[in-house]
Design an enzyme around this catalytic site. Sequence first.
Site, short mmCIF file in Angstrom:
data_model
loop_
_atom_site.label_atom_id
_atom_site.label_comp_id
_atom_site.label_asym_id
_atom_site.label_seq_id
_atom_site.Cartn_x
_atom_site.Cartn_y
_atom_site.Cartn_z
N ARG A 205 0.85 -1.20 0.00
CA ARG A 205 0.00 0.00 0.00
C ARG A 205 0.88 1.24 0.00
NH1 ARG A 205 -2.68 -2.96 4.53
NH2 ARG A 205 -4.15 -4.33 3.49
N PHE A 220 -11.43 -5.72 -5.18
CA PHE A 220 -11.25 -6.68 -4.09
C PHE A 220 -10.75 -5.91 -2.86
CE2 PHE A 220 -10.18 -8.77 -8.13
CZ PHE A 220 -11.08 -9.84 -8.15
N ASP A 241 -16.12 -4.59 -3.65
CA ASP A 241 -15.99 -5.89 -3.01
C ASP A 241 -17.32 -6.63 -3.14
OD1 ASP A 241 -13.72 -7.11 -0.89
OD2 ASP A 241 -15.71 -8.02 -0.75
N ASN A 268 -19.36 -7.99 -8.17
CA ASN A 268 -18.37 -8.99 -8.57
C ASN A 268 -17.39 -8.30 -9.52
OD1 ASN A 268 -16.97 -11.02 -9.97
ND2 ASN A 268 -18.66 -12.47 -9.66
N ASP A 289 -6.43 -6.97 -6.07
CA ASP A 289 -5.92 -7.77 -4.95
C ASP A 289 -6.90 -8.90 -4.64
OD1 ASP A 289 -4.48 -8.67 -2.79
OD2 ASP A 289 -5.20 -7.12 -1.42
N CYS A 329 -2.06 -13.85 -4.18
CA CYS A 329 -1.62 -14.44 -2.91
C CYS A 329 -1.68 -15.97 -2.98
CB CYS A 329 -2.42 -13.90 -1.74
SG CYS A 329 -4.18 -14.16 -1.89
N1 SAH Z 1 -7.24 -5.48 -0.84
C1 SAH Z 1 -7.63 -5.87 0.51
C2 SAH Z 1 -7.63 -7.38 0.72
C3 SAH Z 1 -8.42 -8.15 -0.29
S1 SAH Z 1 -8.93 -9.74 0.23
C4 SAH Z 1 -6.77 -5.15 1.51
O1 SAH Z 1 -5.81 -4.47 1.13
O2 SAH Z 1 -7.04 -5.26 2.70
C5 SAH Z 1 -9.96 -10.24 -1.07
C6 SAH Z 1 -11.35 -9.62 -1.07
O3 SAH Z 1 -11.95 -9.98 -2.30
C7 SAH Z 1 -12.30 -10.12 0.01
O4 SAH Z 1 -12.78 -9.02 0.75
C8 SAH Z 1 -13.48 -10.77 -0.75
O5 SAH Z 1 -14.75 -10.45 -0.21
C9 SAH Z 1 -13.35 -10.13 -2.11
N2 SAH Z 1 -13.83 -10.91 -3.27
C10 SAH Z 1 -13.69 -12.23 -3.53
N3 SAH Z 1 -14.17 -12.53 -4.75
C11 SAH Z 1 -14.63 -11.37 -5.29
C12 SAH Z 1 -15.22 -11.02 -6.53
N4 SAH Z 1 -15.42 -11.93 -7.50
N5 SAH Z 1 -15.56 -9.74 -6.73
C13 SAH Z 1 -15.35 -8.80 -5.78
N6 SAH Z 1 -14.78 -9.07 -4.60
C14 SAH Z 1 -14.42 -10.33 -4.34
#
Ligand code: SAH
Length: 386
Positions: A205, A220, A241, A268, A289, A329
């Site tokens: 970040r 995400f 998200d 999504n 992410d 990840c």
């Molecule tokens: N970027 C965040 C961590 C992301 S974790 C940070 O810096 O803290 C991954 C996230 O993706 C989760 O919150 C999950 O709810 C979301 N997620 C999973 N599949 C998804 C999709 N198809 N579309 C949108 N969000 C999604």
Amino acid sequence: MSSVVINARGEQRVRTGHPWIYRADVVDVHAAGGDVVEVVGPRQRTIGYALFSDRSQIPIRMLTRGDAPFALSVIRDRLARAIRFRETLALEATAYRLVHAEADLLPSLIVDRYGAYLVVQALSQGMDRLLPFVIECLTEFVAPEGILARNDPKVRALEGLEQTVEVLAGTVPETVVVSEGPVEYDVDLRRGQKTGLFLDQRENRDAAARYAHGRLLDCFSYHGGFALRLARQCTGAEAIDISADAVARIEANAARNGVSNIRAREANVFDELRRLEKTGERYDTIVLDPPAFAKNKASIPNALAGYKEINLRAMRLLTPGGFLVTCSCSYNVNEDLFAAMLHEASIDSHTPVTVVEKRMQGRDHPVLVGVPETHYLKCFILRRVE
Ligand code: SAH
């Protein structure tokens, strides 16, 4: 003393520095699940001491090498060293990882610090048995106000262990306020993903903040980690998200930090990127992410297809000179595979991009050389050239 005999292949693996020995390389067992065992090689030589699981695909996790008998002081010294190392990092954050399992030579043990509280995870039978001793040491070294066990990950079930969330020492409030650089978060340690926050992205970040500008799209977003860190230097930020709970948290965190230019929405990312492309939107900074798409080796091809889809769409949505902060990840998708996927996405989207930075998880989550499983997070910062 309990003991386990391994074959020549297992012995060879220990020699290469890897702490895990698989079931197929275990020849004979005189131990109960959760014991610390003497590991004996095919020529009756003591190879070292290890945590033993009678249910896992990884029955042996090496603690020590050589024939010196195992003592609990080994665990105590490693905990002390792990904690001391994090202190030397002088992180500008009150939440960070204190113990990163194998990489701190404490297999299957995670300890995260959230201000005055600790969250622990013991992810094997052997570490579960040692947990009371670990808690004793942590209490002595850190003197936290409370220690919470987030022993609810699925791997605990595979180990035949109970999935529980419980306070093991002191008291732990419903939510805890922590800071990460300029950002404050309100964290639910009992119900948040992982141990509450994605602590491993802190330095990525910060790195992204060297480039972020203009219109930002944080995909995400979870609790808004990237958006909260970057929004102040951008003209506007959109955070996406799929979870309604996450969106509510992003909004609450934005209000707590007095950041008024973040708009969070529940969607999504796959659908949303397609829609944004159709409507001709453009962004100057995009963050991808996603959760781990490749949970195992068999899912690597599908995972790569998923990564490629979101990356090529994001590349198309970028303005020339814009930055894409793209992460994976999944440790099953290594850095080479990830880079090759980005190459394909660049070709298919007809977007020339340069790699500005190639990064990994933060320094409080170090990688143990020879143990690729400890290098799970990749983060590339790309720039669309034109
Ligand atoms: N970027 C965040 C961590 C992301 S974790 C940070 O810096 O803290 C991954 C996230 O993706 C989760 O919150 C999950 O709810 C979301 N997620 C999973 N599949 C998804 C999709 N198809 N579309 C949108 N969000 C999604």
